[in-house]
Design an enzyme around this catalytic site. Sequence first.
Site, PDB file in Angstrom:
ATOM      1  CB  CYS A 130     -10.920  15.038  12.095  1.00 32.92           C
ATOM      2  SG  CYS A 130     -11.647  15.548  10.561  1.00 32.92           S
ATOM      3  N   GLY A 141      -5.918   9.918  10.518  1.00 33.34           N
ATOM      4  CA  GLY A 141      -4.250  10.006  10.413  1.00 33.34           C
ATOM      5  C   GLY A 141      -3.638   9.729  11.642  1.00 33.34           C
ATOM      6  CE  LYS A 151      -7.900  18.936   5.006  1.00 33.24           C
ATOM      7  NZ  LYS A 151      -9.179  18.087   4.976  1.00 33.24           N
ATOM      8  CB  SER A 202       1.648   1.299  -4.536  1.00 38.36           C
ATOM      9  OG  SER A 202       0.360   2.054  -4.722  1.00 38.36           O
ATOM     10  N   GLY A 205      -0.579   5.271   5.498  1.00 39.23           N
ATOM     11  CA  GLY A 205      -0.209   4.156   6.252  1.00 39.23           C
ATOM     12  C   GLY A 205       1.109   3.559   5.758  1.00 39.23           C
ATOM     13  N   GLY A 226      -0.224   4.448   0.342  1.00 41.30           N
ATOM     14  CA  GLY A 226      -0.958   5.625   0.980  1.00 41.30           C
ATOM     15  C   GLY A 226      -0.121   5.933   2.060  1.00 41.30           C
ATOM     16  CB  CYS A 254     -14.267   7.752   5.658  1.00 43.63           C
ATOM     17  SG  CYS A 254     -13.135   9.157   5.591  1.00 43.63           S
ATOM     18  N   GLY A 277       0.851  -0.953  -0.005  1.00 38.12           N
ATOM     19  CA  GLY A 277       0.040  -0.164  -0.169  1.00 38.12           C
ATOM     20  C   GLY A 277       0.750   1.199  -0.084  1.00 38.12           C
TER      21      GLY A 277
END
Length: 424
Positions: free
Chosen positions: A354, A321, A389, A34, A12, A10, A160, A8
Site C-alpha cells: 500500500c 492490488g 503514488k 460490467s 481484478g 475493476g 478497507c 467486473g
Amino acid sequence: MSTIVVLGGGIGGISAAFELKDEFGDSHDIVLVSDQPNFEFTPSNPWVAVLWRKPEAIRLDLDQLMAKHGIRFVCNPVKKVQPEARNLLLSDDTELGYDYLVIASGPRLAFDEIPGLGPHGGFTGSVCKTDHASLMASQFDAFCSDPGPVIVGAAQGASCYGPAYEYTFIIETELRKRKIRDRVPMTFVTPEPYIGHLGLDGVGDTKGMLESEMRERHIKWHTNTRIDAVEEGVMKVTEVNDDGSDKASHELPFKHSMVLPAFTGIDAVMGVEGLSNPRGFIIVDEHQRNPTYPEIFAVGVCVAIPPVGATPLPVGVPKTGYMIESMVTATVQNLVEILGDREPTHHATWNAFCLADFGDRGVAFIALPQIPPRNTNWSGSGKWVHWAKIGFEKYYLRKIKQGRVEPFWEKYAMRLMGVQKLRG
C-alpha cells in the site's frame, strides 16, 4: 472453444481479462461484463474528492479498451448469477452463458446498514467510487468558503481503511494550503482497535507512524468506535470496551464528512447457496475456485477471507492490488491447466502493498504474507511516498491502456522497498 466470462470491470476484472486473452488468444471466447462503461483507478479517488484530479484523468472507456485488445465487452448489470444453469441473468432479462466464470465484481457498499450514512440520501461522502468522490469535489469549494468540523473514518465491518487515512491527511493538507486549517476541527472515527491496525493487525510501525501523523496534524481520533446513526450535521457514535460492551456514547458535530462503509457481496450472488457466505462473499478454495461450482473462480474484494483475529468490533481484511494481482494470476494459470485436461496447481500469494498518500508525504507498507506471522513486515514514510503514488498511477494507467500483462504491484513494491533499504 470455451466461453470464459469475467464479471467486473475493476482492477481484478480487467487484469483477469487481459491475462486470459494473453494466455488463450482466440482459442477461447473471453467476455468482460460490467455494470459500468468505464474502468476507474480507485486508488486515485481521494485526489478527485479535493479537486486534485478530474474524474476523466483516472477513467478508461471499457468498450474501446476491450475492443482494442480483442475482448468482448458487455455493459449490462447482472441481476443474478445462476450457477446451476451456467449463465448470468442480465438486467434486461437476457441470459449470458459461460463455461467458466471469474467473479471479480468488487463489493456492494453497505451504506444502508447505518441510518444516514452515504452520499445518496445520507449525510456522509465516500471515495469508494469515482462518482462519489466527484460529488464530494462539487461541494468542496462551498465547504471551504464556510468551513467547520470534519469527520473522516470507517464504519464497523469495513475492510478497507487506507483510503480513510489518505482522505484525512489529504484534506488536512489542502486545508493548510488554503490557509483555513485553523477553522476546521478534525476527528477520525474507526472500528479498528488502534490507529494503524488497517484490518491487518498493523504492518511494521503503522501504529506509531499514523498516530504520530494524527498528533502532528492536530487530528483527534476514536478507535473501537461504532457509528450508530448519522443526522444532518451530527454523527452518533459509541466507543466500546475490549469485550465489545458499550463504553461511552458521543454526538460529534460535523460540516463535512467522508466515511467508508462496510462491504457485502453484490446482490447477484447474495443467497446463492454454496457460492457465497451469509455476507455475500464468494467462497473459494486454495485455487481460487468455488468448491460447490468448480467452474466458478473469484478474485479480489468479493472473496471471503476471515479476519486476522478477534476485535471488539467487526474489522475486515483488505484486499489490496498486490493480493488481487496474485489471485488473478493463480486463477488464469489454473484455467490453463483445467482446459489442458490437468488438475489446477496454482495458489495465490496473499501479500499486501500500500502507498498511502497524505498530500505532501505518506506511508508505505509491504506485508508478505498479508496475514501474520510474516516473512516481510516493512513500512516506511516520507515525501517519497507521495511521489511514488503519483508515479504508480501514471505507470499503471499507461500499461493498462497498452493491454500489458505484468505484476504491476509486485514489481513496484519490490523496487520501492529495495530503494528505501539502500537509502538506509
